[in-house]
Design an enzyme around this catalytic site. Structure first.
Site, short mmCIF file in Angstrom:
data_model
loop_
_atom_site.label_atom_id
_atom_site.label_comp_id
_atom_site.label_asym_id
_atom_site.label_seq_id
_atom_site.Cartn_x
_atom_site.Cartn_y
_atom_site.Cartn_z
N SER A 114 13.56 141.21 27.20
CA SER A 114 14.34 140.05 27.61
C SER A 114 14.88 139.40 26.35
O SER A 114 14.28 139.57 25.26
CB SER A 114 13.42 139.06 28.34
OG SER A 114 13.98 137.76 28.33
N TYR A 145 5.75 134.30 29.19
CA TYR A 145 6.75 135.33 29.48
C TYR A 145 7.33 135.88 28.16
O TYR A 145 7.43 137.09 27.96
CB TYR A 145 7.85 134.74 30.35
CG TYR A 145 8.95 135.70 30.72
CD1 TYR A 145 8.78 136.63 31.74
CD2 TYR A 145 10.19 135.66 30.07
CE1 TYR A 145 9.79 137.51 32.09
CE2 TYR A 145 11.21 136.53 30.41
CZ TYR A 145 11.00 137.46 31.42
OH TYR A 145 12.01 138.32 31.76
N1 LIG Z 1 16.91 138.61 35.85
C1 LIG Z 1 16.90 138.15 34.62
O1 LIG Z 1 17.53 137.12 34.32
C2 LIG Z 1 16.16 138.88 33.53
C3 LIG Z 1 16.41 138.50 32.19
C4 LIG Z 1 15.73 139.17 31.18
C5 LIG Z 1 14.85 140.17 31.46
N2 LIG Z 1 14.61 140.51 32.77
C6 LIG Z 1 13.64 141.57 33.03
O2 LIG Z 1 14.28 142.60 33.78
C7 LIG Z 1 13.31 143.24 34.60
C8 LIG Z 1 13.80 143.27 36.04
O3 LIG Z 1 13.97 141.92 36.46
P1 LIG Z 1 14.75 141.51 37.77
O4 LIG Z 1 15.43 140.24 37.48
O5 LIG Z 1 15.50 142.66 38.30
O6 LIG Z 1 13.48 141.17 38.72
P2 LIG Z 1 13.38 141.14 40.31
O7 LIG Z 1 14.71 140.91 40.87
O8 LIG Z 1 12.30 140.16 40.63
O9 LIG Z 1 12.86 142.62 40.65
C9 LIG Z 1 11.63 143.04 40.14
C10 LIG Z 1 11.30 144.42 40.62
O10 LIG Z 1 10.04 144.79 40.06
C11 LIG Z 1 9.11 145.06 41.10
N3 LIG Z 1 7.79 144.62 40.65
C12 LIG Z 1 7.41 143.38 40.28
N4 LIG Z 1 6.11 143.36 39.95
C13 LIG Z 1 5.66 144.62 40.11
C14 LIG Z 1 4.39 145.23 39.97
N5 LIG Z 1 3.31 144.53 39.57
N6 LIG Z 1 4.27 146.55 40.21
C15 LIG Z 1 5.34 147.27 40.63
N7 LIG Z 1 6.55 146.76 40.81
C16 LIG Z 1 6.71 145.44 40.57
C17 LIG Z 1 9.65 144.29 42.30
O11 LIG Z 1 9.22 144.83 43.54
P3 LIG Z 1 7.93 144.24 44.32
O12 LIG Z 1 8.02 142.75 44.24
O13 LIG Z 1 8.03 144.81 45.68
O14 LIG Z 1 6.76 144.77 43.56
C18 LIG Z 1 11.14 144.50 42.12
O15 LIG Z 1 11.51 145.78 42.56
C19 LIG Z 1 12.00 142.47 34.43
O16 LIG Z 1 11.18 143.12 33.50
C20 LIG Z 1 12.47 141.13 33.87
O17 LIG Z 1 11.46 140.50 33.13
C21 LIG Z 1 15.25 139.89 33.81
#
Ligand SMILES: NC(=O)c1ccc[n+]([C@@H]2O[C@H](COP(=O)([O-])OP(=O)(O)OC[C@H]3O[C@@H](n4cnc5c(N)ncnc54)[C@H](OP(=O)(O)O)[C@@H]3O)[C@@H](O)[C@H]2O)c1
Length: 263
Positions: free
Chosen positions: A140, A153
């Site tokens: 991130s 985080y």
């Molecule tokens: N969105 C942002 O602004 C942002 C910015 C910087 C970095 N990131 C990083 O990008 C990555 C994806 O984020 P996102 O925004 O796409 O998140 P999201 O929309 O909440 O999706 C998260 C995905 O991960 C799965 N997941 C969560 N916890 C899990 C676990 N313990 N075991 C297996 N699967 C799990 C969720 O499915 P289930 O809930 O069904 O498990 C879902 O498929 C993350 O690492 C996040 O930290 C995101």
């Protein structure tokens, strides 16, 4: 790297950025995936959305050792190996350090960092067999520049950054491209309660540029434009300047992060 015929494992590929990775890779000809997530329904939906794709759908929690072991066994047995591992699953619980519950602190570290490390460790024997493989770790922007109310985080995401670099140097003798992706605020379910005051990135764009980065052999794909790159340099060389920026943003950030929790 030729993506066609690659066996690709995506954690958290059922929503958000992970699902965009899946869509982008399908667009580029990949057809064999293992997708991991905790909830069954969004996983099952993938077979309807992408009927021509070969899926191994694994309901599991990347922070549970037993699940990790089962995930690796299923990847070996049903996907027949692994060329690309995309460590994308992640959670967030923002707020002042004293306000975040102990449980949220433990779970953020376990899911974002410990689970990612253990899954990678146990996938390594499969990945080392690949003739042309890759590991993409999703960190991130906060993994480079830490901000108040994201202390835990940010710590997990900085850990991901360092893990990636160490891994690349440790496994340099294998044909594995090990890289890290640093999204900034991206419009996904994770950000539903984030109360953003600016436009967010599109997850499809994040996935596209990350895969471009993989194909171009980049080590780090950093989002947030030129200013972000400059801030990263400043944060390293003159951290007090970033402290000043954080001070100016403090009240606003405190307010906006109050409800930011996606666990
Ligand atoms: N969105 C942002 O602004 C942002 C910015 C910087 C970095 N990131 C990083 O990008 C990555 C994806 O984020 P996102 O925004 O796409 O998140 P999201 O929309 O909440 O999706 C998260 C995905 O991960 C799965 N997941 C969560 N916890 C899990 C676990 N313990 N075991 C297996 N699967 C799990 C969720 O499915 P289930 O809930 O069904 O498990 C879902 O498929 C993350 O690492 C996040 O930290 C995101």
């Amino acid at each position: 790297m030729d993506l066609i015929d690659k066996k690709i494992v995506i954690t958290g590929g059922s929503a958000g950025i992970g699902k965009s990775f899946l869509k982008e890779l399908i667009k580029r000809g990949a057809n064999n995936f293992a997708i991991i997530g905790r909830s069954e329904k969004p996983l099952e939906k993938l077979t309807q959305e992408f009927p021509d794709v070969n899926f191994v759908l694994i309901q599991g929690d990347v922070s549970a050792l037993r699940d990790i072991e089962r995930i690796v066994l299923m990847v070996e047995k049903h996907l027949g190996g692994a060329d690309v591992l995309i460590n994308n699953a992640g959670v967030v619980s923002a707020g002042g350090l004293e306000d975040i519950s102990d449980e949220d602190i433990i779970n953020q570290i376990n899911i974002n960092l410990t689970g990612l490390i253990l899954l990678t460790k146990k996938m390594m024997p499969l990945l080392k067999e690949s003739k042309e493989g890759a590991i993409i770790n999703v960190s991130s922007g906060l993994g480079y520049i830490a901000m108040p109310f994201y202390s835990v985080y940010a710590a997990t995401k900085a850990g991901v950054r360092q893990f990636s670099d160490a891994l690349r140097r440790e496994f340099h003798m294998y044909p594995l491209h090990i890289m890290t992706v640093y999204p900034t605020a991206t419009d996904t379910p994770m950000m539903k309660n984030a109360d953003m005051d600016k436009e967010m990135d599109d997850p499809d764009m994040v996935a596209k540029e990350s895969i471009d980065g993989l194909l171009n052999g980049e080590l780090n794909v950093v989002f947030g434009g030129e200013q972000r790159e400059k801030d990263i340099k400043t944060n390293f060389e003159e951290p007090l300047k970033i402290d000043e920026k954080a001070k100016a943003a403090y009240d606003n950030l405190k307010q906006r992060t109050k409800k930011h929790r996606a666990m």
